[in-house]
Scaffold this active site. Structure first.
Site, short mmCIF file in Angstrom:
data_model
loop_
_atom_site.label_atom_id
_atom_site.label_comp_id
_atom_site.label_asym_id
_atom_site.label_seq_id
_atom_site.Cartn_x
_atom_site.Cartn_y
_atom_site.Cartn_z
N HIS A 98 6.16 6.97 10.97
CA HIS A 98 5.82 6.82 9.52
C HIS A 98 4.90 8.19 9.48
O HIS A 98 3.74 8.13 9.49
CB HIS A 98 4.74 5.43 9.55
CG HIS A 98 4.20 5.26 8.27
ND1 HIS A 98 4.59 5.82 7.14
CD2 HIS A 98 3.82 4.01 7.87
CE1 HIS A 98 4.15 5.11 6.10
NE2 HIS A 98 3.52 4.31 6.39
N ARG B 264 12.06 3.04 3.43
CA ARG B 264 11.27 2.19 4.32
C ARG B 264 12.21 1.27 4.95
O ARG B 264 13.05 0.61 3.97
CB ARG B 264 10.00 1.43 3.93
CG ARG B 264 9.62 0.40 5.02
CD ARG B 264 8.19 -0.06 4.71
NE ARG B 264 7.12 0.84 4.99
CZ ARG B 264 5.96 0.58 5.15
NH1 ARG B 264 5.69 -0.64 5.08
NH2 ARG B 264 5.15 1.77 5.33
N LYS C 206 24.54 -9.65 1.02
CA LYS C 206 25.79 -9.28 0.19
C LYS C 206 26.68 -8.58 0.71
O LYS C 206 27.86 -8.31 0.25
CB LYS C 206 25.50 -8.66 -1.26
CG LYS C 206 24.65 -9.62 -2.02
CD LYS C 206 24.35 -8.94 -3.71
CE LYS C 206 23.03 -9.37 -4.10
NZ LYS C 206 22.39 -8.40 -4.94
N ARG D 274 0.90 -1.15 0.01
CA ARG D 274 -0.10 0.06 0.07
C ARG D 274 0.67 1.32 0.02
O ARG D 274 0.63 2.08 -0.85
CB ARG D 274 -0.80 0.01 1.19
CG ARG D 274 -1.81 1.05 1.55
CD ARG D 274 -2.82 0.60 2.47
NE ARG D 274 -2.98 -0.67 2.62
CZ ARG D 274 -4.11 -1.29 2.72
NH1 ARG D 274 -5.25 -0.56 2.92
NH2 ARG D 274 -4.15 -2.53 3.08
N THR D 275 1.84 1.31 1.08
CA THR D 275 2.44 2.50 0.98
C THR D 275 3.28 2.86 -0.29
O THR D 275 3.30 3.91 -0.89
CB THR D 275 3.34 2.34 2.40
OG1 THR D 275 2.69 2.33 3.41
CG2 THR D 275 4.14 3.77 2.54
#
Lengths: 425, 325
Positions: B146, B116, B94, B66-67
């Site tokens: 957020h 994020r 990695k 969604r975000t």
């Protein structure tokens, strides 16, 4: 023939000395006269300490030198240079090196590496359990013979209470001191800051005060039963030191230390994720800092240590919880302690005692004092020198410190090890 | 430090990392700007040329649908070029550090990173180390913040309830682990709601939560009494393992929003949820799909709010028309 340190204010708390006294040192590196030249003494070398304080070399109960195993952070060579630049002449190295100091060979290797540089002395602390795994005891007698001045599982918890009991009983049998990092690992969980206002605001997982008090309570119960001599490292909460104070009143053979940074910083210094303030145990609240300071004044805490943990720069360039914990702290040990004098918490001799003979007593070594016959490990500092800590001024390989930019009063000008001048500003 | 990091020398918003430190005026400026973008989504041609030629990278170290989608749509409606990167754990496995990842993408002349990350403070850390022409929007960092969610929730409340000063608001659920709750709290405190409550069992309330300026409640019935806005939070199912709550059923019984519990709130109270919802765990379907729910409008508004934040950060002006071309 020898060396004289003239005109300084000699502060040697172990011998009750505080005054303008010259210090006479012979060619073998021993103190042979205090205040008065011994008959026939002729100085080959003179250090003029006018306006300065002359005191025993500092004894730091906990400094990680990162060697062996983590030489990309620092080495014994780099850190003993930093130590003497900070007036520190004796260091204790915890056993959580790679490999662990759980064999006499490892203990000797670290000491012989340090001796090569003829700078600060390093006393290893031996592992309490093999590989710090918390399961089987180490050969404590052999490690003691090899120069270990105490035994600890460092930051690795001994979760099995029975193993802890046996370790204490065995150490008590040999009359050895156990160094404890009291913390309940389950309550610590994945925490990285004090469980309180700042952790809540920043959304960082907290370590509750109870992680420390539950650990201290368990260990005190075992100390009482086993009669083991124990030293609590790195206390961070006011409640935990109150428990130690009570145990001391009851006559238990316990002592405790605190880091210099816990006496000055609180969780609020983390601000917006300042990873330089990521330390373990975490910086706690104002009330805790007050409790630690009070315990220092009352004598419940008898040593201030650096808990030096140098890191490579990348270690702090990460989100807070993933950043490496610890401060490169050798060079702020004395300055931060002198601030406590400025804050009127301690007198200068009291402050020096907490950095010299008191920690020396905990590890049972006869340094930390400058009586006639003592080894001349000496720290000379200018108590009025104002200076600012910068990355350039740091000698340690680790530049990770929240104190960059702080202005300090009091700066080391000379350090002597065994009567030999090893550092001069 | 937050203020310095989020604002440039002229006091303009440079990054959006957290709502903490934003004034009521700056928040209202964002909401007003968002209001002007609502119509863009309602047109046939849903695009304005405000950020044409700018490169936006959606850098998601943690999965999100969604975000990420709403940020992508928001950037595209402003005519920016958008790249989505789901870095996940692969890059770190990695051996590449977070900063290396950023520096590599920066070398490709990215103008804005929407980040994020699972760790609190990740967006701050990145913002501290990018050159001054690169902008960062925090799309969720660990349990910390957020901010665009907090803003879109404030936007939703203003649209449906009007003035903040008269409102009683309850945030219900896993406050402890919720970055959404922290940003909602900071936004609504700055906007001056009359009363802000948090409702959760003690295991899901952070220590010293009242220092955030909220009133904690452990009983849902008391916490919902007379409130105008009910903001539900998502409960992660893995919380059952950490001995934080005993079972889904008991949680639903005590803290699930049912029609009966909602009846304790004001008659015209609205119900919000940041999604994705766990129906039958924190919210009853009858409420989620009921007349008081504004959960889907929240998603729609989310695009306008994210457009507003991007426009303000990169255009440096509150007025879309005055933005840089």
């Amino acid at each position: 023939m020898g060396l004289v340190i003239k005109n300084g204010r000699l502060i040697d708390p172990a011998n009750g000395v505080d005054g303008r006294k010259d210090l006479y040192i012979d060619d073998n590196g021993f103190v042979i006269g205090v205040g008065k030249a011994p008959p026939g003494f002729k100085a080959k070398q003179t250090i003029d300490a006018r306006g300065k304080v002359v005191c025993p070399g500092l004894v730091d109960l906990r400094a990680r030198l990162r060697e062996p195993g983590l030489e990309h952070m620092a080495t014994i060579e780099s850190e003993v240079h930093a130590a003497v630049a900070a007036g520190i002449t004796t260091l204790c190295c915890p056993p959580d090196t790679y490999p662990v100091i759980d064999t006499p060979a490892m203990a000797q290797m670290i000491q012989s590496r340090a001796w090569r540089f003829e700078l600060a002395f390093i006393h290893p602390l031996g592992a309490l359990t093999q590989g710090l795994e918390g399961k089987r005891l180490t050969d404590m007698e052999a490690l003691d013979e090899a120069g270990c001045v105490g035994f600890t599982n460092a930051l690795a918890p001994i979760t099995d209470t029975l193993v802890m009991r046996r370790a204490m009983e065995y150490a008590a049998t040999l009359e050895l001191t156990v160094f404890l990092h009291a913390e309940d690992p389950w309550l610590r969980d994945g925490g990285c800051v004090h469980e309180g206002e700042i952790g809540t605001r920043l959304g960082l997982a907290g370590i509750p005060e109870a992680a420390e008090t539950v650990g201290v309570a368990r260990d005190l119960a075992l100390i009482e039963q086993t009669g083991c001599r124990a030293h609590f490292c790195n206390l961070s909460s006011g409640r935990a030191v109150a428990m130690i104070a009570e145990a001391k009143r009851q006559g238990l053979p316990v002592s405790a230390d605190v880091t210099a940074h816990h006496l000055h910083l609180t969780e609020h210094d983390i601000g917006d994720f300042n990873t330089q303030c990521h330390v373990h145990p975490p910086l706690r609240g104002m009330r805790d800092r007050k409790g630690l300071r009070k315990a220092l004044k009352s004598g419940v805490i008898s040593a201030i240590c650096s808990d030096h943990q140098p890191h490579e720069p990348d270690a702090k360039l990460a989100p807070f919880a993933q950043s490496g914990p610890g401060i490169s702290a050798l060079e702020t040990l004395l300055p931060l302690t002198l601030r406590l004098v400025d804050d009127k918490l301690l007198t200068l001799p009291e402050a020096i005692a907490l950095l010299t003979h008191k920690p020396a007593e905990i590890i049972g070594v006869d340094t930390g004092q400058l009586g006639v016959g003592a080894t001349a490990d000496v720290c000379i500092f200018d108590p009025e020198a104002h200076w600012v800590l910068t990355e350039n001024s740091l000698v340690s390989r680790g530049h990770n410190t929240p104190f960059l930019g702080w202005e300090f009063r009091g700066r080391v000008t000379h350090t002597l090890i065994g009567g030999k001048l090893v550092f001069e500003l | 430090m937050t203020q310095n990091l989020q604002f440039d020398d002229a006091g303009r918003l440079r990054h959006l990392l957290t709502i903490e430190g934003l004034s009521r005026r700056s928040i209202l400026e964002i909401l007003d700007t968002a209001e002007s973008f609502i119509s863009v989504g309602q047109r046939e041609i849903k695009k304005i040329p405000l950020l044409r030629g700018r490169t936006v990278v959606n850098l998601f170290f943690e999965s999100s649908t969604r975000t990420r989608t709403t940020f992508e749509i928001a950037a595209k409606r402003l005519s920016a070029d958008v790249i989505n990167l789901n870095v996940g754990a692969s890059s770190t496995s990695k051996g590449e550090t977070l900063l290396d990842t950023i520096r590599n993408l920066e070398a490709m002349h990215t103008d804005l990173f929407v980040v994020r990350h699972a760790e609190s403070g990740a967006a701050h850390m990145i913002a501290r180390h990018v050159p001054s022409h690169v902008h960062i929007i925090n799309a969720g960092d660990g349990r910390h913040a957020h901010p665009t969610q907090g803003l879109l929730d404030a936007f939703t409340i203003r649209r449906h309830k009007g003035a903040f000063e008269k409102l009683k608001v309850a945030i219900v659920g896993d406050i402890l682990h919720s970055r959404v709750a922290r940003s909602q709290i900071q936004a609504l405190k700055a906007l001056g709601v009359a009363e802000l409550r948090v409702v959760a069992p003690k295991t899901l309330l952070p220590m010293a939560v009242e220092k955030l300026g909220v009133h904690p409640y452990t009983r849902m019935e008391e916490g919902l009494d007379g409130v105008d806005v009910v903001m539900m939070l998502r409960l992660q199912r893995e919380r059952m393992q950490g001995a934080l709550i005993p079972s889904e059923q008991e949680y639903f019984n005590l803290y699930g929003l049912t029609p009966a519990k909602l009846a304790l709130a004001a008659k015209d109270a609205i119900v919000m949820h940041p999604g994705p919802m766990n129906r039958g765990l924190e919210i009853d379907s009858a409420v989620a799909d009921g007349p008081q729910s504004v959960i889907l409008p929240q998603v729609t508004y989310g695009i306008a709010v994210r457009m507003a934040v991007m426009a303000l950060i990169m255009g440096g002006s509150a007025e879309p028309a005055g933005g840089r071309r």
